[in-house]
Design a protein around this motif. Structure first.
Motif, mmCIF file in Angstrom:
data_model
loop_
_atom_site.group_PDB
_atom_site.id
_atom_site.type_symbol
_atom_site.label_atom_id
_atom_site.label_comp_id
_atom_site.label_asym_id
_atom_site.label_seq_id
_atom_site.Cartn_x
_atom_site.Cartn_y
_atom_site.Cartn_z
ATOM 1 N N LEU A 1 15.769 3.111 20.956
ATOM 2 C CA LEU A 1 16.204 2.025 20.135
ATOM 3 C C LEU A 1 17.501 1.821 19.631
ATOM 4 O O LEU A 1 17.663 3.123 18.931
ATOM 5 C CB LEU A 1 15.095 1.600 19.244
ATOM 6 C CG LEU A 1 13.628 1.617 19.717
ATOM 7 C CD1 LEU A 1 12.759 1.241 18.327
ATOM 8 C CD2 LEU A 1 13.584 -0.087 20.219
ATOM 9 N N SER A 2 18.275 0.961 19.478
ATOM 10 C CA SER A 2 19.275 0.607 18.598
ATOM 11 C C SER A 2 19.221 -0.400 17.638
ATOM 12 O O SER A 2 18.968 -1.545 18.331
ATOM 13 C CB SER A 2 20.653 0.761 19.441
ATOM 14 O OG SER A 2 21.002 1.669 20.111
ATOM 15 N N GLY B 1 26.006 0.874 22.271
ATOM 16 C CA GLY B 1 26.737 -0.236 22.014
ATOM 17 C C GLY B 1 26.476 -1.600 23.033
ATOM 18 O O GLY B 1 26.988 -2.566 22.861
ATOM 19 N N HIS B 2 25.256 -1.336 23.753
ATOM 20 C CA HIS B 2 24.910 -2.375 24.627
ATOM 21 C C HIS B 2 24.459 -3.729 23.844
ATOM 22 O O HIS B 2 24.527 -4.858 24.170
ATOM 23 C CB HIS B 2 23.831 -1.859 25.381
ATOM 24 C CG HIS B 2 24.089 -0.882 26.438
ATOM 25 N ND1 HIS B 2 25.515 -0.543 26.640
ATOM 26 C CD2 HIS B 2 23.219 -0.112 27.390
ATOM 27 C CE1 HIS B 2 25.426 0.268 27.589
ATOM 28 N NE2 HIS B 2 24.205 0.501 28.217
ATOM 29 N N TYR B 3 24.111 -3.652 22.511
ATOM 30 C CA TYR B 3 23.541 -4.704 21.729
ATOM 31 C C TYR B 3 24.663 -5.707 21.669
ATOM 32 O O TYR B 3 24.484 -6.690 21.368
ATOM 33 C CB TYR B 3 23.100 -4.166 20.377
ATOM 34 C CG TYR B 3 24.179 -3.832 19.245
ATOM 35 C CD1 TYR B 3 24.942 -4.801 18.481
ATOM 36 C CD2 TYR B 3 24.825 -2.786 19.244
ATOM 37 C CE1 TYR B 3 25.973 -4.733 17.830
ATOM 38 C CE2 TYR B 3 25.749 -2.484 18.544
ATOM 39 C CZ TYR B 3 26.442 -3.478 17.757
ATOM 40 O OH TYR B 3 27.365 -2.966 16.927
ATOM 41 N N THR B 4 26.070 -5.310 21.641
ATOM 42 C CA THR B 4 26.920 -6.084 21.653
ATOM 43 C C THR B 4 27.333 -7.157 22.483
ATOM 44 O O THR B 4 27.944 -8.242 22.512
ATOM 45 C CB THR B 4 28.596 -5.373 21.490
ATOM 46 O OG1 THR B 4 28.729 -4.735 22.793
ATOM 47 C CG2 THR B 4 28.405 -4.336 20.427
ATOM 48 N N LYS C 1 12.309 8.715 33.648
ATOM 49 C CA LYS C 1 13.236 9.132 32.552
ATOM 50 C C LYS C 1 14.551 8.559 32.962
ATOM 51 O O LYS C 1 15.554 8.815 32.095
ATOM 52 C CB LYS C 1 13.288 10.463 32.056
ATOM 53 C CG LYS C 1 11.893 11.061 31.619
ATOM 54 C CD LYS C 1 11.719 10.343 30.145
ATOM 55 C CE LYS C 1 10.308 10.771 29.520
ATOM 56 N NZ LYS C 1 9.658 9.845 28.788
ATOM 57 N N ARG C 2 14.732 8.004 33.879
ATOM 58 C CA ARG C 2 16.027 7.063 34.489
ATOM 59 C C ARG C 2 16.302 6.096 33.785
ATOM 60 O O ARG C 2 15.458 4.882 33.790
ATOM 61 C CB ARG C 2 15.967 7.186 35.904
ATOM 62 C CG ARG C 2 17.444 7.110 36.496
ATOM 63 C CD ARG C 2 17.297 6.703 38.023
ATOM 64 N NE ARG C 2 18.717 6.693 38.645
ATOM 65 C CZ ARG C 2 19.094 6.430 39.878
ATOM 66 N NH1 ARG C 2 17.979 5.931 40.734
ATOM 67 N NH2 ARG C 2 20.124 6.616 40.582
ATOM 68 N N LYS C 3 17.766 5.725 33.322
ATOM 69 C CA LYS C 3 17.925 4.442 32.522
ATOM 70 C C LYS C 3 18.128 3.489 33.720
ATOM 71 O O LYS C 3 19.087 3.575 34.716
ATOM 72 C CB LYS C 3 19.130 4.639 31.771
ATOM 73 C CG LYS C 3 19.026 5.582 30.461
ATOM 74 C CD LYS C 3 20.405 5.733 29.708
ATOM 75 C CE LYS C 3 20.214 6.560 28.527
ATOM 76 N NZ LYS C 3 21.372 7.003 27.849
ATOM 77 N N MET C 4 17.220 2.398 33.733
ATOM 78 C CA MET C 4 17.351 1.464 34.530
ATOM 79 C C MET C 4 17.710 0.049 34.322
ATOM 80 O O MET C 4 18.265 -0.510 34.941
ATOM 81 C CB MET C 4 15.852 1.141 35.144
ATOM 82 C CG MET C 4 15.206 2.433 35.782
ATOM 83 S SD MET C 4 16.241 3.061 37.381
ATOM 84 C CE MET C 4 15.942 1.618 38.477
ATOM 85 N N GLY C 5 17.838 -0.181 32.814
ATOM 86 C CA GLY C 5 18.380 -1.095 32.212
ATOM 87 C C GLY C 5 18.066 -1.153 30.797
ATOM 88 O O GLY C 5 17.851 -0.127 30.083
ATOM 89 N N HIS C 6 18.269 -2.556 30.087
ATOM 90 C CA HIS C 6 18.250 -2.574 28.736
ATOM 91 C C HIS C 6 17.646 -3.955 28.442
ATOM 92 O O HIS C 6 17.915 -4.966 29.079
ATOM 93 C CB HIS C 6 19.181 -1.896 28.010
ATOM 94 C CG HIS C 6 20.298 -2.780 27.870
ATOM 95 N ND1 HIS C 6 21.398 -2.727 28.901
ATOM 96 C CD2 HIS C 6 20.667 -3.731 26.911
ATOM 97 C CE1 HIS C 6 22.476 -3.492 28.688
ATOM 98 N NE2 HIS C 6 21.940 -4.420 27.474
ATOM 99 N N ILE C 7 17.084 -4.101 27.371
ATOM 100 C CA ILE C 7 16.820 -5.447 26.808
ATOM 101 C C ILE C 7 17.556 -5.717 25.236
ATOM 102 O O ILE C 7 17.070 -4.818 24.522
ATOM 103 C CB ILE C 7 15.270 -5.945 26.767
ATOM 104 C CG1 ILE C 7 14.764 -5.747 28.088
ATOM 105 C CG2 ILE C 7 14.916 -7.146 26.136
ATOM 106 C CD1 ILE C 7 13.243 -5.986 28.066
#
Length: 386
Positions: free
Chosen positions: A224-225, A281-284, A358-364
């Motif tokens: 989480l960020s 920084g994906h939240y931006t 454990k592989r990063k597939m995306g984010h929300i």
């Protein structure tokens, strides 16, 4: 050629060393400004290659790098473990405003720590480790617990050994010494929170910073960020000031992510630097007036930097391979929890071929009236209990 500042106008082609999700999101942001993209990556149909032309080759392939240079008006990189020698060659033959010096510095923990200290910023006490004897001596000097790390190549917890007792030293040395890289021992900082600040700097010297993010890791991978970070205003101001100092002292062009430990007393220690867009920084992408990806494009092209102001509280949550099926099932049904909590989840999937554990597939990005509401949504979905 690197060395001169020049405006790279929309309509130009941006070359990207690396074809992962950061390159993909750079291309999305740059396309909206009118730029074209070409990427160099060894994986066919890479995430960035799905949105840009792709040269399929290894990062140390000099002929492929020359082709990238010929097809590009400016070159950037989307992760720091690209071949610094190739980056230096490109710097001499093309326009790489980020240069290779910062890449060289941040690829190696010892060089990075010395550069951070030169900027007047604290790092955790550390020692270079060259033998089991030096590990034992340094563990005594620094005190345990401590973390033994490879000087190069580690990410998401790889290449790290947490040492709590003297009995663990020999086994850790045996395993770590087989990596073939230099090693560093860092004193474990008893921190209250982990935060990060992303700063952008243009070749003209303009610097802007994004709101600090509070980061929570699970199994050494960012989970989480949280923005705004739940820290004192004095700590927030000091963290931003340190990020600006590092960006200016190191002559950064583009983005620099500064990861920091916050102690219970409010002291700040730099943990790591990343000279590129950063997961925290994906939240931006929705929550700031200008995204980190657009800002990076603006910086390397020497356009005026955008306003990085935060528009709304937000929590970014990573989607790993084990979360993909629950996320797809959630996307296919009505989200009553989001309606009830007044939050707006924004989904970003990276187009990776296989959903590995454990592989990063995306984010929300969960836009919300408060970070508490966003965190409640993350908890209630049950997606991340997998």
């Amino acid at each position: 050629m690197s060395g001169e500042n020049k405006l790279i106008p929309p309509g130009s082609t941006i070359g990207v060393l690396g074809g992962g999700q950061l390159g993909r999101m750079l291309a999305h942001a740059g396309n909206r400004l009118g730029y074209r993209f070409v990427t160099l990556d060894p994986t066919p149909d890479s995430p960035c290659g799905q949105t840009a032309s792709q040269i399929v080759a290894n990062y140390d392939d000099k002929e492929a790098a020359r082709e990238l240079a010929e097809r590009s008006d400016v070159i950037t990189y989307e992760f720091e473990n690209v071949d610094a020698g190739v980056a230096a060659m490109l710097e001499s033959e093309s326009y790489v405003p980020q240069g290779s010096a910062l890449l060289y510095t941040t690829q190696h923990r010892l060089r990075e720590k010395k550069a951070v200290e030169a900027a007047g910023v604290k790092v955790a006490p550390y020692a270079e480790i060259v033998s089991l004897e030096s590990l034992r001596a340094s563990a005594t000097n620094l005190g345990l617990p401590a973390v033994l790390k490879t000087a190069t190549g580690g990410y998401d917890g790889k290449g790290q050994w947490v040492l709590r007792t003297e009995r663990e030293l020999e086994a850790a040395w045996t395993e770590a010494s087989q990596t073939g890289t230099e090693l560093v021992l860092e004193k474990f900082i008893a921190f209250d929170k982990e935060i990060s600040v992303i700063a952008a700097r243009s070749p003209s010297g303009e610097v802007r910073t994004f709101a600090p993010a509070e980061n929570i890791h699970v199994n050494n991978i960012l989970h989480l960020s949280i923005v705004p970070a739940r820290i004192a205003e004095s700590v927030r101001g000091e963290a931003v000031k340190l990020a600006v100092s590092i960006a200016e002292t190191l002559g950064v062009v583009g983005l620099i992510a500064v990861e920091l430990f916050v102690t219970p007393d409010g002291d700040l220690y730099v943990n790591e630097l990343a000279p590129r867009p950063h997961n925290s920084g994906h939240y931006t992408m929705e929550a700031s007036k200008t995204s980190q990806f657009e800002q990076h494009i603006r910086a390397v092209c020497d356009l005026p930097l955008g306003d990085p102001a935060l528009l709304t509280p937000v929590v970014m949550v990573n989607v790993l391979g084990e979360h993909m099926q629950p996320v797809l099932e959630w996307m296919a049904r009505k989200d009553t929890a989001a309606e009830r909590l007044g939050v707006e989840p924004k989904v970003h999937l990276y187009g990776k071929a296989e959903a590995k554990h454990k592989r990063k597939m995306g984010h929300i990005n969960v836009l919300a009236p408060s970070v508490e509401a966003a965190l409640k949504w993350v908890d209630e979905t049950n997606i991340w209990r997998v």
